[in-house]
Design an enzyme around this catalytic site. Structure first.
Site, PDB file in Angstrom:
ATOM      1  N   ASN A 184       0.848  -1.196   0.000  1.00  0.00           N
ATOM      2  CA  ASN A 184       0.000   0.000   0.000  1.00  0.00           C
ATOM      3  C   ASN A 184       0.880   1.242   0.000  1.00  0.00           C
ATOM      4  O   ASN A 184       2.101   1.145  -0.046  1.00  0.00           O
ATOM      5  CB  ASN A 184      -0.945  -0.041   1.211  1.00  0.00           C
ATOM      6  CG  ASN A 184      -0.174  -0.172   2.510  1.00  0.00           C
ATOM      7  OD1 ASN A 184       0.604   0.698   2.874  1.00  0.00           O
ATOM      8  ND2 ASN A 184      -0.385  -1.289   3.204  1.00  0.00           N
ATOM      9  N   ARG A 185       0.276   2.418   0.070  1.00  0.00           N
ATOM     10  CA  ARG A 185       1.014   3.675  -0.100  1.00  0.00           C
ATOM     11  C   ARG A 185       1.630   4.215   1.183  1.00  0.00           C
ATOM     12  O   ARG A 185       2.100   5.349   1.209  1.00  0.00           O
ATOM     13  CB  ARG A 185       0.100   4.730  -0.715  1.00  0.00           C
ATOM     14  CG  ARG A 185      -0.327   4.399  -2.123  1.00  0.00           C
ATOM     15  CD  ARG A 185      -1.108   5.548  -2.724  1.00  0.00           C
ATOM     16  NE  ARG A 185      -1.683   5.182  -4.007  1.00  0.00           N
ATOM     17  CZ  ARG A 185      -1.010   5.209  -5.161  1.00  0.00           C
ATOM     18  NH1 ARG A 185       0.260   5.586  -5.182  1.00  0.00           N
ATOM     19  NH2 ARG A 185      -1.609   4.853  -6.275  1.00  0.00           N
TER      20      ARG A 185
END
Ligand code: C5P
Length: 221
Positions: A30-31
């Site tokens: 994920n970011r």
């Protein structure tokens, strides 16, 4: 505060986004940048705490004096955290743990063959909820990134996971997204009180969070 008001406290912080392997060369992530977790580690060290940082690879410099434990997947993070839980006083879970992982981790690199490929995912264990079940004296702090109904979801997670503090951010606000050096959050406690904070650096937010942790610890004795 300039004082070492966390001297003698053992603090465990998790940081970064977990990596869930598909095959030897690929993973889902994920970011999350890890910046909030590293800022928290830096601040706890500054206040004299003994700090363990359980982190995925982020590319950030490890704060000097931290005990670093490198992990990749949610399951590795879970093991690292559970092994140490009994020996710490405070846990701050800033890591973005993947909710799902690939059901199968292929031992060999997947070859490009079919036009369509289905990847089956299974739910990861919720590390924080497990800590909430196990906790005796530990102060537990969770993070929640939401896009809507912030207060409802934050309070629900705080209660369901048996947390002491929940730091919730609306990731749709400019200045509060992943990878930024700033954040805009509301902090909820077990009494249902909330403090809405303005845009601030992650370093400043780390100070505010540990101020609240200290309040909780000192109200107990
Ligand atoms: O994903 P969720 O919004 O429920 O995350 C809230 C908190 O729970 C975060 O502090 C996160 O690090 C933690 N969490 C966890 N294990 C998971 C999912 C979330 O420890 N599998």
């Amino acid at each position: 505060s300039a004082s070492k008001d966390m001297a003698g406290q053992r603090v465990l912080i998790t940081a970064g986004g977990t990596r869930e392997a598909i095959d030897p060369v690929r993973y889902i992530t994920n970011r999350s940048s890890g910046k909030m977790g590293y800022a928290l580690a830096q601040e706890a060290l500054r206040r004299g705490a003994q700090v363990t940082l359980v982190t995925t690879p982020t590319g950030l410099d490890l704060p000097a004096g931290v005990e670093a434990v490198m992990v990749e997947s949610a399951e590795e993070m879970r093991q690292a955290v559970l092994e140490r839980f009994e020996r710490v006083d405070v846990v701050v879970k800033a890591a973005a743990v993947a909710d799902y992982r690939p059901l199968m981790q292929q031992e060999q690199k997947l070859k490009k063959k079919t036009d369509h490929l289905l990847l089956e995912l299974v739910k990861n264990p919720d590390i924080l909820a497990e800590l909430g079940q196990k906790k005796n004296r530990q102060v537990l702090v969770g993070f929640a990134a939401e896009t809507n109904d912030l207060e409802t979801y934050a309070l629900d997670k705080l209660r369901r996971k048996n947390l002491d503090l929940m730091v919730a951010n609306d990731v749709t606000q400019p200045g509060a997204g992943f990878g930024k050096d700033t954040n805009i959050v509301t902090i909820f406690n077990r009494q249902g009180e909330k403090e809405q904070l303005d845009l601030m650096s992650k370093a400043e937010l780390a100070r505010r969070i540990f101020d609240k942790v200290i309040e909780i610890l000192s109200a107990r004795v």
